[in-house]
Scaffold this motif. Structure first.
Motif, mmCIF file in Angstrom:
data_model
loop_
_atom_site.group_PDB
_atom_site.id
_atom_site.type_symbol
_atom_site.label_atom_id
_atom_site.label_comp_id
_atom_site.label_asym_id
_atom_site.label_seq_id
_atom_site.Cartn_x
_atom_site.Cartn_y
_atom_site.Cartn_z
ATOM 1 N N SER A 1 0.811 -1.221 0.000
ATOM 2 C CA SER A 1 0.000 0.000 0.000
ATOM 3 C C SER A 1 0.847 1.275 0.000
ATOM 4 C CB SER A 1 -0.928 0.013 1.214
ATOM 5 O OG SER A 1 -0.178 0.127 2.415
ATOM 6 N N THR A 2 2.143 1.143 0.228
ATOM 7 C CA THR A 2 3.007 2.312 0.365
ATOM 8 C C THR A 2 2.989 3.242 -0.855
ATOM 9 O OG1 THR A 2 4.416 1.115 1.911
ATOM 10 C CG2 THR A 2 5.337 3.106 0.917
ATOM 11 N N PRO A 3 3.034 2.723 -2.090
ATOM 12 C CA PRO A 3 3.024 3.654 -3.226
ATOM 13 C C PRO A 3 1.763 4.522 -3.271
ATOM 14 C CG PRO A 3 3.672 1.463 -3.934
ATOM 15 C CD PRO A 3 3.214 1.339 -2.520
ATOM 16 N N TRP A 4 0.622 3.949 -2.956
ATOM 17 C CA TRP A 4 -0.637 4.700 -2.987
ATOM 18 C C TRP A 4 -0.682 5.713 -1.844
ATOM 19 C CZ3 TRP A 4 0.139 0.098 -5.113
ATOM 20 C CH2 TRP A 4 -0.342 -0.092 -6.421
ATOM 21 N N MET A 5 -0.127 5.341 -0.698
ATOM 22 C CA MET A 5 -0.037 6.275 0.415
ATOM 23 C C MET A 5 0.879 7.439 0.040
ATOM 24 S SD MET A 5 1.881 5.898 4.052
ATOM 25 C CE MET A 5 3.381 5.983 3.115
ATOM 26 N N ALA A 6 2.019 7.130 -0.566
ATOM 27 C CA ALA A 6 2.967 8.169 -0.968
ATOM 28 C C ALA A 6 2.330 9.110 -1.995
ATOM 29 C CB ALA A 6 4.238 7.529 -1.531
ATOM 30 N N ALA A 7 1.594 8.544 -2.955
ATOM 31 C CA ALA A 7 0.943 9.374 -3.974
ATOM 32 C C ALA A 7 -0.118 10.274 -3.359
ATOM 33 C CB ALA A 7 0.325 8.487 -5.060
ATOM 34 N N SER A 8 -0.891 9.746 -2.425
ATOM 35 C CA SER A 8 -1.966 10.540 -1.818
ATOM 36 C C SER A 8 -1.434 11.587 -0.849
ATOM 37 C CB SER A 8 -2.985 9.640 -1.119
ATOM 38 O OG SER A 8 -2.412 8.983 -0.015
ATOM 39 N N GLU A 9 -0.264 11.339 -0.266
ATOM 40 C CA GLU A 9 0.333 12.291 0.676
ATOM 41 C C GLU A 9 1.298 13.259 0.004
ATOM 42 O OE1 GLU A 9 2.054 9.929 3.802
ATOM 43 O OE2 GLU A 9 0.083 9.412 4.618
ATOM 44 N N GLY A 10 1.564 13.052 -1.279
ATOM 45 C CA GLY A 10 2.469 13.948 -1.992
ATOM 46 C C GLY A 10 3.932 13.703 -1.696
ATOM 47 N N ASN A 11 4.272 12.494 -1.285
ATOM 48 C CA ASN A 11 5.659 12.175 -0.948
ATOM 49 C C ASN A 11 6.351 11.571 -2.175
ATOM 50 O OD1 ASN A 11 8.088 11.215 0.099
ATOM 51 N ND2 ASN A 11 7.167 10.695 2.073
ATOM 52 N N LEU A 12 6.865 12.453 -3.030
ATOM 53 C CA LEU A 12 7.493 12.018 -4.273
ATOM 54 C C LEU A 12 8.727 11.150 -4.058
ATOM 55 C CD1 LEU A 12 7.495 11.993 -7.338
ATOM 56 C CD2 LEU A 12 8.664 14.222 -7.280
ATOM 57 N N PRO A 13 9.640 11.498 -3.151
ATOM 58 C CA PRO A 13 10.800 10.610 -2.961
ATOM 59 C C PRO A 13 10.392 9.184 -2.569
ATOM 60 C CG PRO A 13 11.217 12.725 -1.929
ATOM 61 C CD PRO A 13 9.767 12.716 -2.344
ATOM 62 N N LEU A 14 9.400 9.061 -1.706
ATOM 63 C CA LEU A 14 8.947 7.725 -1.308
ATOM 64 C C LEU A 14 8.291 7.012 -2.482
ATOM 65 C CD1 LEU A 14 8.594 5.526 0.804
ATOM 66 C CD2 LEU A 14 6.520 6.717 1.597
ATOM 67 N N LEU A 15 7.488 7.721 -3.258
ATOM 68 C CA LEU A 15 6.852 7.104 -4.421
ATOM 69 C C LEU A 15 7.913 6.630 -5.411
ATOM 70 C CD1 LEU A 15 4.378 6.317 -6.076
ATOM 71 C CD2 LEU A 15 4.332 8.668 -6.962
ATOM 72 N N GLN A 16 8.892 7.472 -5.693
ATOM 73 C CA GLN A 16 9.960 7.089 -6.616
ATOM 74 C C GLN A 16 10.745 5.897 -6.084
ATOM 75 O OE1 GLN A 16 11.712 11.017 -6.745
ATOM 76 N NE2 GLN A 16 11.003 11.334 -8.846
ATOM 77 N N HIS A 17 10.990 5.888 -4.786
ATOM 78 C CA HIS A 17 11.691 4.763 -4.157
ATOM 79 C C HIS A 17 10.875 3.473 -4.327
ATOM 80 C CE1 HIS A 17 14.344 2.723 -1.343
ATOM 81 N NE2 HIS A 17 13.284 2.346 -0.632
ATOM 82 N N CYS A 18 9.563 3.562 -4.110
ATOM 83 C CA CYS A 18 8.696 2.385 -4.268
ATOM 84 C C CYS A 18 8.714 1.886 -5.706
ATOM 85 C CB CYS A 18 7.260 2.729 -3.878
ATOM 86 S SG CYS A 18 7.001 3.000 -2.128
ATOM 87 N N ILE A 19 8.602 2.803 -6.644
ATOM 88 C CA ILE A 19 8.592 2.429 -8.060
ATOM 89 C C ILE A 19 9.881 1.698 -8.413
ATOM 90 C CG2 ILE A 19 8.711 3.386 -10.399
ATOM 91 C CD1 ILE A 19 6.638 5.508 -9.427
ATOM 92 N N GLN A 20 10.996 2.231 -7.921
ATOM 93 C CA GLN A 20 12.296 1.634 -8.223
ATOM 94 C C GLN A 20 12.491 0.291 -7.520
ATOM 95 O OE1 GLN A 20 15.693 3.901 -6.959
ATOM 96 N NE2 GLN A 20 17.048 2.854 -8.391
ATOM 97 N N THR A 21 12.260 0.245 -6.226
ATOM 98 C CA THR A 21 12.566 -0.978 -5.478
ATOM 99 C C THR A 21 11.545 -2.082 -5.710
ATOM 100 O OG1 THR A 21 11.456 -0.187 -3.485
ATOM 101 C CG2 THR A 21 13.819 0.241 -3.661
ATOM 102 N N MET A 22 10.293 -1.702 -5.978
ATOM 103 C CA MET A 22 9.253 -2.702 -6.201
ATOM 104 C C MET A 22 9.103 -3.064 -7.677
ATOM 105 S SD MET A 22 6.381 -1.091 -3.621
ATOM 106 C CE MET A 22 5.189 -2.442 -3.692
ATOM 107 N N GLY A 23 9.805 -2.332 -8.545
ATOM 108 C CA GLY A 23 9.650 -2.553 -9.975
ATOM 109 C C GLY A 23 8.232 -2.230 -10.426
ATOM 110 N N LEU A 24 7.660 -1.222 -9.786
ATOM 111 C CA LEU A 24 6.262 -0.860 -10.006
ATOM 112 C C LEU A 24 6.101 -0.014 -11.254
ATOM 113 C CD1 LEU A 24 3.547 -1.181 -8.447
ATOM 114 C CD2 LEU A 24 4.034 1.027 -7.401
#
Length: 158
Positions: free
Chosen positions: A22-45
Motif C-alpha cells: 500500500s506504500t506507493p498509494w499512500m505516498a501518492a496521496s500524501e504527496g511524498n514524491l521521494p517515497l513514491l519514486q523509491h517504491c517504483i524503483q525498489t518494487m519494480g512498479l
C-alpha cells in the motif's frame, strides 16, 4: 526546501522506511514524491499499476490534490484515462477545481468519459454536491461542499 516550482516542499524518506503493497498509494496521496519514486524503483512498479480495486497512483494523487505527484506521473507516461473497478477515472476522483483543471488542460483527460454507471465526472460531482446539501451535518462538510461546487462550476463551463 526546494519545491521544483510546484509550491510543495520536497519530502525525504523516513529512516528505515518500511515498504508494503500500500506504500506507493499512500505516498501518492500524501504527496511524498521521494517515497513514491523509491517504491517504483525498489518494487519494480509500473506507474500505471492499480490496486485490487483498480485504483491507480494517479487516482490517489488526484483524490488528494497532489499536483507534484500528478506532474511526475505525467512525465512517466501514465495512462490518464485508466479507470477503477467502478469505471471512475482520476477526473471522477478529483478533489479540487485546480486538480480538475490540471487533468483536463495539462493531462488532456477526456471530461466526457463515463464511469460504469454512465456518469461523467461532472455528473458524479453534481451527485456529491446534492448528497452533501441533503446532509443534516452540512457544516462538517462545508469545505468539501465548496470544493465540489467549484469542480461542478469548472466542468459546467467547459
Amino acid at each position: 526546501m526546494a519545491t521544483f516550482g510546484l509550491g510543495q516542499p520536497i519530502q525525504t524518506l523516513p529512516p528505515n522506511s518500511e515498504i508494503d503493497s500500500s506504500t506507493p498509494w499512500m505516498a501518492a496521496s500524501e504527496g511524498n514524491l521521494p517515497l513514491l519514486q523509491h517504491c517504483i524503483q525498489t518494487m519494480g512498479l509500473n506507474v500505471n499499476a492499480a490496486d485490487e480495486n483498480g485504483y491507480t497512483l494517479l487516482h490517489a494523487a488526484s483524490s488528494y490534490n497532489q499536483m507534484g505527484i500528478m506532474q511526475f506521473l505525467l512525465s512517466q507516461n501514465v495512462n490518464v484515462h485508466a479507470v477503477d473497478s467502478d469505471g471512475d477515472s482520476a477526473l471522477h476522483h478529483a478533489g479540487t477545481a485546480q486538480t480538475t483543471q490540471f487533468l483536463i488542460q495539462v493531462a488532456r483527460t477526456n471530461p466526457s468519459l463515463q464511469n460504469a454507471e454512465g456518469k461523467t465526472a461532472l455528473q458524479v460531482k453534481m451527485d456529491e454536491v446534492n448528497e452533501m446539501m441533503q446532509d443534516e451535518d452540512i457544516e462538517d462538510d462545508d469545505q468539501d461542499l465548496e470544493k465540489a461546487k467549484e469542480i461542478v462550476t469548472y466542468l459546467s463551463n467547459l
